[in-house]
Design a protein around this motif. Structure first.
Motif, PDB file in Angstrom:
ATOM      1  N   GLU A 289      -3.866  -8.281   8.326  1.00 41.42           N
ATOM      2  CA  GLU A 289      -3.902  -7.581   7.034  1.00 41.42           C
ATOM      3  C   GLU A 289      -4.369  -6.138   7.235  1.00 41.42           C
ATOM      4  OE1 GLU A 289      -4.840 -10.930   3.696  1.00 41.42           O
ATOM      5  OE2 GLU A 289      -6.564 -10.233   4.851  1.00 41.42           O
ATOM      6  N   PRO A 290      -3.577  -5.307   7.912  1.00 38.83           N
ATOM      7  CA  PRO A 290      -4.009  -3.939   8.186  1.00 38.83           C
ATOM      8  C   PRO A 290      -4.001  -3.059   6.935  1.00 38.83           C
ATOM      9  CG  PRO A 290      -1.762  -4.270   8.935  1.00 38.83           C
ATOM     10  CD  PRO A 290      -2.253  -5.603   8.472  1.00 38.83           C
ATOM     11  N   ARG A 291      -5.038  -2.251   6.816  1.00 38.18           N
ATOM     12  CA  ARG A 291      -5.180  -1.362   5.667  1.00 38.18           C
ATOM     13  C   ARG A 291      -5.482   0.068   6.141  1.00 38.18           C
ATOM     14  NH1 ARG A 291      -3.051  -5.234   4.213  1.00 38.18           N
ATOM     15  NH2 ARG A 291      -3.767  -6.843   2.770  1.00 38.18           N
TER      16      ARG A 291
ATOM     17  N   GLY B 264       7.636  -3.417   4.176  1.00 40.01           N
ATOM     18  CA  GLY B 264       8.103  -4.693   4.684  1.00 40.01           C
ATOM     19  C   GLY B 264       7.193  -5.315   5.714  1.00 40.01           C
ATOM     20  N   THR B 265       6.031  -4.717   5.944  1.00 38.63           N
ATOM     21  CA  THR B 265       5.042  -5.279   6.867  1.00 38.63           C
ATOM     22  C   THR B 265       3.802  -5.659   6.062  1.00 38.63           C
ATOM     23  OG1 THR B 265       3.832  -3.221   7.368  1.00 38.63           O
ATOM     24  CG2 THR B 265       5.868  -3.635   8.594  1.00 38.63           C
ATOM     25  N   ALA B 266       2.773  -6.110   6.762  1.00 37.72           N
ATOM     26  CA  ALA B 266       1.527  -6.502   6.084  1.00 37.72           C
ATOM     27  C   ALA B 266       0.646  -5.295   5.751  1.00 37.72           C
ATOM     28  CB  ALA B 266       0.742  -7.473   6.961  1.00 37.72           C
ATOM     29  N   PHE B 267       1.055  -4.108   6.166  1.00 36.26           N
ATOM     30  CA  PHE B 267       0.249  -2.910   5.909  1.00 36.26           C
ATOM     31  C   PHE B 267       0.164  -2.575   4.420  1.00 36.26           C
ATOM     32  CE2 PHE B 267       0.744  -2.041  10.390  1.00 36.26           C
ATOM     33  CZ  PHE B 267      -0.321  -1.201  10.721  1.00 36.26           C
ATOM     34  N   LYS B 268      -0.993  -2.077   4.017  1.00 37.37           N
ATOM     35  CA  LYS B 268      -1.174  -1.435   2.714  1.00 37.37           C
ATOM     36  C   LYS B 268      -1.716  -0.037   3.008  1.00 37.37           C
ATOM     37  CE  LYS B 268      -0.206  -5.306   0.591  1.00 37.37           C
ATOM     38  NZ  LYS B 268       1.117  -5.516  -0.020  1.00 37.37           N
ATOM     39  N   VAL B 269      -0.992   0.971   2.542  1.00 40.29           N
ATOM     40  CA  VAL B 269      -1.340   2.368   2.829  1.00 40.29           C
ATOM     41  C   VAL B 269      -1.432   3.134   1.519  1.00 40.29           C
ATOM     42  CG1 VAL B 269      -0.653   4.468   4.046  1.00 40.29           C
ATOM     43  CG2 VAL B 269      -0.043   2.224   4.991  1.00 40.29           C
ATOM     44  N   ASN B 270      -2.586   3.717   1.236  1.00 37.75           N
ATOM     45  CA  ASN B 270      -2.754   4.427  -0.021  1.00 37.75           C
ATOM     46  C   ASN B 270      -3.594   5.690   0.150  1.00 37.75           C
ATOM     47  OD1 ASN B 270      -1.554   2.510  -2.165  1.00 37.75           O
ATOM     48  ND2 ASN B 270      -2.898   1.153  -0.984  1.00 37.75           N
ATOM     49  N   ALA B 271      -3.350   6.649  -0.726  1.00 38.32           N
ATOM     50  CA  ALA B 271      -4.181   7.854  -0.818  1.00 38.32           C
ATOM     51  C   ALA B 271      -5.151   7.628  -1.976  1.00 38.32           C
ATOM     52  CB  ALA B 271      -3.317   9.084  -1.077  1.00 38.32           C
ATOM     53  N   VAL B 272      -6.437   7.744  -1.704  1.00 35.30           N
ATOM     54  CA  VAL B 272      -7.449   7.425  -2.709  1.00 35.30           C
ATOM     55  C   VAL B 272      -8.400   8.598  -2.914  1.00 35.30           C
ATOM     56  CG1 VAL B 272      -9.340   5.871  -3.333  1.00 35.30           C
ATOM     57  CG2 VAL B 272      -7.330   4.972  -2.139  1.00 35.30           C
ATOM     58  N   CYS B 273      -8.538   9.001  -4.160  1.00 31.68           N
ATOM     59  CA  CYS B 273      -9.495  10.034  -4.543  1.00 31.68           C
ATOM     60  C   CYS B 273     -10.810   9.351  -4.925  1.00 31.68           C
ATOM     61  CB  CYS B 273      -8.970  10.839  -5.727  1.00 31.68           C
ATOM     62  SG  CYS B 273     -10.191  11.951  -6.462  1.00 31.68           S
ATOM     63  N   PRO B 274     -11.900   9.653  -4.235  1.00 34.51           N
ATOM     64  CA  PRO B 274     -13.170   9.017  -4.571  1.00 34.51           C
ATOM     65  C   PRO B 274     -13.832   9.594  -5.811  1.00 34.51           C
ATOM     66  CG  PRO B 274     -13.473  10.535  -2.768  1.00 34.51           C
ATOM     67  CD  PRO B 274     -11.998  10.511  -3.046  1.00 34.51           C
ATOM     68  N   GLY B 275     -13.295  10.719  -6.300  1.00 33.23           N
ATOM     69  CA  GLY B 275     -13.881  11.378  -7.463  1.00 33.23           C
ATOM     70  C   GLY B 275     -14.840  12.489  -7.065  1.00 33.23           C
TER      71      GLY B 275
END
Length: 245
Positions: free
Chosen positions: A132-134, A184-195
């Motif tokens: 479950e790579p993130r 199509g893979t188990a990766f979840k890749v996101n850009a996140v603003c912490p505020g």
């Protein structure tokens, strides 16, 4: 035990993110450009009985430093579950498009964009071995082209940092392409603003660092049904978190 590598984790939001992941049972590789500062951060964590952590010296703006960090972590593990690209600089004054120098732009892009590219490419092989790579790229709503051009945006008249904003907009584009290439893979890749958060980055103005850390950790812990390829700012959009690019 799952593992995470966080760049720029010796202070501020990166340090808080490391602390929260440790509390959730992760083994954390705490990236620090300066080994002495990283060791001081390590001692603070261990003083709170958070011991599954070690310092990795890394300057994301230097290719050799990134390669050395990959070698060091590779000696300790064959698998990495989470990569949080947190290290970043604000570009310094002057902040405006007409006054900022090309050297400012080059230095900021070298850390905020090319640094993320270097680290991601260096560690992608370890991440591929995780079930479950993130990947979380720490971004900012200041990097949203849509918001920056909207006169009704709450920060329209004061969040004008041409160098920093341009670098984060480029980081966002990198995130889009990375998520696409890993579709199509188990990766979840996101850009996140912490505020906007009380750290030395903001002159200690803004919200609490614990909340900023929670926002990043949330996307580091997404399950198989979690989002990918998204631009998230829960400060801007508390309902769904998603904001326009």
């Amino acid at each position: 035990m799952k593992s995470a590598f966080i760049t720029g984790a010796n202070k501020g939001i990166g340090f808080e993110t490391a602390k929260q992941l440790l509390q959730k049972g992760f083994y954390v590789y705490l990236g620090s450009r300066n080994l002495e500062n990283g060791t001081k951060a390590l001692e603070k964590l261990k003083a709170e009985n958070l011991t599954n952590v070690e310092v990795i010296e890394i300057d994301v703006s230097e290719s050799d430093s990134v390669k050395n960090a990959r070698i060091e972590i590779g000696k300790k593990t064959d698998v990495l579950d989470v990569l949080i690209n947190n290290a970043g600089i604000n570009g310094g004054e002057p902040y405006t498009a007409l006054a900022a120098s090309s050297d400012q732009f080059l230095a900021t892009f070298n850390t905020n964009v090319f640094g993320v590219e270097r680290v991601t490419q260096a560690f992608i092989d370890l991440l591929r071995k995780s079930p479950e790579p993130r990947i979380v790229n720490v971004s900012t709503s200041v990097g949203s082209l849509t918001l920056q051009s909207d006169p009704y945006w709450m920060a329209y008249d004061f969040a004008k940092y041409a160098v920093y904003g341009a670098s984060k907009a480029a980081l966002n584009m990198f995130t889009v392409h990375l998520a696409y290439e890993l579709r199509g893979t188990a990766f979840k890749v996101n850009a996140v603003c912490p505020g906007y958060t009380k750290t030395d980055f903001t002159g200690y103005n803004g919200g609490e660092v614990a909340e900023a850390g929670q926002r990043i950790v949330k996307y580091a812990l997404l399950d198989k049904d979690g989002v990918t390829g998204k631009f998230i700012s829960e400060e801007t959009n508390p309902t769904t978190g998603e904001i326009p690019w």
